[in-house]
Design an enzyme around this catalytic site. Structure first.
Site, short mmCIF file in Angstrom:
data_model
loop_
_atom_site.label_atom_id
_atom_site.label_comp_id
_atom_site.label_asym_id
_atom_site.label_seq_id
_atom_site.Cartn_x
_atom_site.Cartn_y
_atom_site.Cartn_z
N ASN A 75 0.70 -0.91 0.16
CA ASN A 75 0.01 0.07 0.01
C ASN A 75 0.90 1.14 -0.13
O ASN A 75 1.87 1.31 0.65
CB ASN A 75 -1.13 -0.02 1.23
CG ASN A 75 -0.58 -0.31 2.48
OD1 ASN A 75 0.46 -1.04 2.65
ND2 ASN A 75 -1.17 0.17 3.61
N GLU A 77 0.29 5.21 0.57
CA GLU A 77 -0.78 6.28 1.02
C GLU A 77 -0.06 7.67 0.60
O GLU A 77 0.80 7.78 0.07
CB GLU A 77 -0.67 6.06 2.57
CG GLU A 77 -1.38 4.86 2.98
CD GLU A 77 -1.42 4.47 4.54
OE1 GLU A 77 -1.07 5.46 5.18
OE2 GLU A 77 -2.21 3.69 4.95
N CYS A 86 -4.09 0.73 -2.45
CA CYS A 86 -4.08 -0.63 -1.54
C CYS A 86 -2.94 -1.35 -2.25
O CYS A 86 -2.52 -1.25 -3.59
CB CYS A 86 -5.35 -1.31 -1.48
SG CYS A 86 -6.55 -0.63 -0.79
N GLU A 88 -2.97 -4.73 -3.08
CA GLU A 88 -3.57 -5.73 -4.39
C GLU A 88 -3.75 -4.79 -5.54
O GLU A 88 -3.58 -5.32 -6.58
CB GLU A 88 -4.87 -6.10 -3.79
CG GLU A 88 -5.24 -6.89 -2.55
CD GLU A 88 -5.30 -6.32 -1.21
OE1 GLU A 88 -4.74 -5.12 -1.24
OE2 GLU A 88 -5.80 -6.54 -0.29
N CYS A 125 -10.28 -5.20 0.18
CA CYS A 125 -11.30 -4.26 0.22
C CYS A 125 -12.23 -4.28 -1.06
O CYS A 125 -11.71 -5.13 -2.19
CB CYS A 125 -10.74 -2.65 0.39
SG CYS A 125 -10.27 -2.05 -1.08
N CYS A 128 -10.65 -3.18 -4.42
CA CYS A 128 -9.71 -4.08 -4.90
C CYS A 128 -10.14 -5.32 -5.68
O CYS A 128 -9.72 -5.86 -6.64
CB CYS A 128 -8.54 -4.43 -3.79
SG CYS A 128 -7.53 -3.28 -3.29
N1 THU Z 1 -5.56 -1.43 2.25
C1 THU Z 1 -4.72 -2.52 1.47
O1 THU Z 1 -3.71 -2.11 1.13
N2 THU Z 1 -5.38 -3.47 1.21
C2 THU Z 1 -6.94 -3.57 1.23
O2 THU Z 1 -7.44 -4.42 1.00
C3 THU Z 1 -7.19 -2.92 2.56
C4 THU Z 1 -6.67 -1.60 2.88
C5 THU Z 1 -4.59 -0.48 2.84
C6 THU Z 1 -5.30 1.10 2.24
C7 THU Z 1 -4.56 1.98 3.38
O3 THU Z 1 -3.30 2.37 3.07
C8 THU Z 1 -4.68 0.99 4.75
O4 THU Z 1 -4.75 -0.43 4.26
C9 THU Z 1 -5.60 1.19 5.78
O5 THU Z 1 -6.87 1.23 5.07
#
Ligand code: THU
Length: 174
Positions: A75, A77, A86, A88, A125, A128
């Site tokens: 991920n 940010e 994310c 994925e 999520c 994704c």
């Molecule tokens: N996140 C992912 O990388 N994958 C997911 O399927 C769920 C959430 C990340 C996004 C964000 O950087 C952090 O987790 C908190 O939501």
């Protein structure tokens, strides 16, 4: 008007559709098939390189491609929160850009929080899932998805269709 409304309800009797879905559960990373366990370890390595200064929630994804390549992502940010992405999607978009004609066989995900020990599997999520679905439909071959937290059980879905039933795809746009 009243009659028309009554007719509508009687003609469209409430009908329920049951959706059946099935997941496999592995006791731990150690009980995965060897190749998948290696992928989980690649996902963990990628997870630790995540850029997650806002959530402190790190996610790593590793993909196994049909040509034997392993592609990872984590991920990323952003101070403007929705501009981040994310793990994925970073991984599948990278695979899509570098290996556009190569099938994705497995997607393996590992998540770790700096706030608490994640001992439950952390599923991808919704956004994704939609992105993964695009690639599964494009390649016309199921993508096996494995996900876990920092420790504990690993869940396997045999296809994105298990995690995203009634998915929206490009067939509706034709
Ligand atoms: N996140 C992912 O990388 N994958 C997911 O399927 C769920 C959430 C990340 C996004 C964000 O950087 C952090 O987790 C908190 O939501």
């Amino acid at each position: 008007m009243l009659t028309a409304t009554r007719d509508f309800f009687s003609l469209n009797k409430l009908k329920k559709i049951e959706l059946h879905t099935q997941l496999s559960v592995f006791k731990s990373k150690e009980s995965l098939p060897l190749l998948t366990r290696d992928l989980m370890e690649a996902a963990e390595k990628a997870r630790e390189k995540a850029y997650a200064p806002y959530s402190n929630f790190r996610v790593g994804a590793a993909l196994l491609l049909d040509n034997g390549e392993v592609v990872t992502g984590n991920n990323q940010e952003n101070a403007a929160y929705p501009s981040g992405l994310c793990a994925e999607r970073v991984a599948v978009f990278f695979a899509g850009s570098q290996f556009p004609n190569t099938k994705i066989l497995q997607l393996v995900v590992s998540a770790r929080s700096e706030k608490k020990t994640l001992n439950v599997p952390i599923p991808p999520c919704g956004a994704c899932r939609q992105s993964i679905a695009e690639y599964e439909i494009k390649q016309n071959h199921p993508i096996e998805i494995f996900f876990m937290g920092e420790t504990g059980q690993v869940i396997k879905a045999d296809s994105i269709k298990v995690l995203l039933p009634l998915l929206f795809d490009g067939n509706s746009l034709k």
